[in-house]
Design an enzyme around this catalytic site. Structure first.
Site, PDB file in Angstrom:
ATOM      1  N   ASP A  59      12.286  22.055  28.674  1.00  0.00           N
ATOM      2  CA  ASP A  59      13.587  22.621  28.272  1.00  0.00           C
ATOM      3  C   ASP A  59      13.610  24.120  28.570  1.00  0.00           C
ATOM      4  OD1 ASP A  59      16.095  22.875  27.101  1.00  0.00           O
ATOM      5  OD2 ASP A  59      15.284  23.047  25.065  1.00  0.00           O
ATOM      6  N   LYS A  61      16.177  25.455  30.334  1.00  0.00           N
ATOM      7  CA  LYS A  61      17.612  25.806  30.379  1.00  0.00           C
ATOM      8  C   LYS A  61      17.913  26.737  31.545  1.00  0.00           C
ATOM      9  CE  LYS A  61      18.418  25.330  25.385  1.00  0.00           C
ATOM     10  NZ  LYS A  61      17.056  25.160  24.881  1.00  0.00           N
ATOM     11  N   ASP A  64      21.169  30.136  36.819  1.00  0.00           N
ATOM     12  CA  ASP A  64      21.046  31.186  37.845  1.00  0.00           C
ATOM     13  C   ASP A  64      21.869  30.724  39.041  1.00  0.00           C
ATOM     14  OD1 ASP A  64      19.999  33.346  39.478  1.00  0.00           O
ATOM     15  OD2 ASP A  64      18.254  33.384  38.158  1.00  0.00           O
ATOM     16  N   THR A  68      18.409  29.489  43.479  1.00  0.00           N
ATOM     17  CA  THR A  68      17.272  29.830  42.607  1.00  0.00           C
ATOM     18  C   THR A  68      16.956  28.686  41.652  1.00  0.00           C
ATOM     19  OG1 THR A  68      17.804  32.167  42.789  1.00  0.00           O
ATOM     20  CG2 THR A  68      16.461  31.524  40.905  1.00  0.00           C
ATOM     21  N   ARG A 180      18.571  17.908  11.108  1.00  0.00           N
ATOM     22  CA  ARG A 180      17.961  18.353   9.862  1.00  0.00           C
ATOM     23  C   ARG A 180      17.886  17.187   8.886  1.00  0.00           C
ATOM     24  NH1 ARG A 180      16.488  21.518  12.701  1.00  0.00           N
ATOM     25  NH2 ARG A 180      16.649  23.775  12.679  1.00  0.00           N
ATOM     26  N   GLN A 189      20.426  27.138  13.082  1.00  0.00           N
ATOM     27  CA  GLN A 189      21.269  26.086  13.629  1.00  0.00           C
ATOM     28  C   GLN A 189      22.533  25.972  12.786  1.00  0.00           C
ATOM     29  OE1 GLN A 189      20.711  24.826  16.402  1.00  0.00           O
ATOM     30  NE2 GLN A 189      18.604  24.139  16.731  1.00  0.00           N
TER      31      GLN A 189
HETATM   32  O1  C5P Z   1      13.553  24.017  15.175  1.00  0.00           O
HETATM   33  P1  C5P Z   1      14.766  23.266  15.628  1.00  0.00           P
HETATM   34  O2  C5P Z   1      14.776  21.819  15.152  1.00  0.00           O
HETATM   35  O3  C5P Z   1      16.059  23.976  15.331  1.00  0.00           O
HETATM   36  O4  C5P Z   1      14.577  23.205  17.220  1.00  0.00           O
HETATM   37  C1  C5P Z   1      15.579  22.807  18.077  1.00  0.00           C
HETATM   38  C2  C5P Z   1      15.059  22.879  19.485  1.00  0.00           C
HETATM   39  O5  C5P Z   1      16.068  22.435  20.362  1.00  0.00           O
HETATM   40  C3  C5P Z   1      14.660  24.291  19.937  1.00  0.00           C
HETATM   41  O6  C5P Z   1      13.494  24.135  20.741  1.00  0.00           O
HETATM   42  C4  C5P Z   1      15.811  24.766  20.784  1.00  0.00           C
HETATM   43  O7  C5P Z   1      15.398  25.548  21.884  1.00  0.00           O
HETATM   44  C5  C5P Z   1      16.401  23.451  21.300  1.00  0.00           C
HETATM   45  N1  C5P Z   1      17.835  23.451  21.608  1.00  0.00           N
HETATM   46  C6  C5P Z   1      18.825  23.782  20.700  1.00  0.00           C
HETATM   47  N2  C5P Z   1      20.149  23.739  21.065  1.00  0.00           N
HETATM   48  C7  C5P Z   1      20.496  23.374  22.284  1.00  0.00           C
HETATM   49  C8  C5P Z   1      19.506  23.032  23.202  1.00  0.00           C
HETATM   50  C9  C5P Z   1      18.172  23.062  22.814  1.00  0.00           C
HETATM   51  O8  C5P Z   1      18.540  24.079  19.558  1.00  0.00           O
HETATM   52  N3  C5P Z   1      21.795  23.273  22.604  1.00  0.00           N
END
Ligand code: C5P
Length: 234
Positions: A59, A61, A64, A68, A180, A189
């Protein structure tokens, strides 16, 4: 065999030893390990060695110019990630270039996922970046762009799952962070949901980080979420 192949655990740490310990603790319960910016920036491709025999969701993301992004994807293909991400906001040409690049993988190619709107952003946060639409309308616009340009699926908020399934049907792979379990701390979040609700709304894969990795008993936390997902699928 793991308890739940739809649970992806985000190993967000810069420390190889901690990453290894986390992966050991969650191995019986999850199918895929997510290597994100923190671990990859610290270890580089050696992060794949830490993941061992697990499938890897890389991941990073990418966002660019098309050339690239296509090159970055070509560079990671020899590590054989099962999934990888680009930002849908990078535009149709960038996503199409990413798709052409994943197609060059020998054997099974990675699933190309486009991140729509980060689950940490509210509609107010989006407004501050010049996006006047609500988060969900913006997600829909980016989802059309991404899927029509060659993405296999989307990373989205669990709250947008029903809307996306209604719009695109069962086809796209939908991956949701922002999960969660009941009683967990929301952290940064914003657009979050419980695991069972995300599955019911149409998620293919659930990404969980801190509710597992910062739990007092990491294995127990992973087991509880894996069970909640499995109970919902049954
Ligand atoms: O710790 P938590 O459960 O919030 O982690 C969520 C994971 O998902 C993190 O690694 C974050 O980079 C990823 N993520 C996110 N939202 C997105 C894409 C990926 O929180 N839209």
């Amino acid at each position: 065999m793991c308890l739940n192949s739809r649970l992806i655990v985000a190993i967000d740490t810069a420390d190889a030893g901690r990453a290894r310990a986390l992966i050991d603790s969650v191995t019986p319960y999850c199918g895929i390990i997510k290597i994100g910016l923190e671990l990859f920036s610290a270890l580089g491709p050696a992060a794949f060695a830490v993941a061992g025999s697990h499938k890897v969701f890389l991941d990073l993301k990418f966002h660019d110019i098309p050339n690239t992004v296509a090159g970055a994807i070509r560079s990671v293909l020899p590590r054989r990630p099962a999934m990888l991400t680009v930002h849908a906001a990078g535009g149709g040409k960038m996503i199409a270039a990413a798709r052409r690049s994943v197609e060059t993988a020998g054997g099974e190619r990675p699933i190309l996922l486009a991140v729509t709107v980060l689950t940490s952003l509210s509609s107010d946060d989006l407004a501050a970046t010049g996006v006047a639409d609500s988060a969900s309308r913006h997600v829909l616009r980016l989802a059309h762009l991404a899927l029509e340009s060659g993405a296999d699926g989307l990373v989205c908020s669990p709250r947008e799952l029903s809307m996306l399934r209604a719009e695109f049907g069962a086809g796209p792979t939908l991956v949701v962070p922002g999960i969660r379990p009941k009683g967990a701390i929301q952290g940064d979040q914003i657009r979050v949901a419980f695991p069972a609700d995300a599955v019911r709304a149409g998620a293919d894969y659930l990404v969980v980080g801190r509710p597992i990795t910062e739990a007092a008993d990491i294995g127990a936390a992973a087991a509880a979420i894996a069970k909640e997902i499995a109970d919902e699928i049954r």
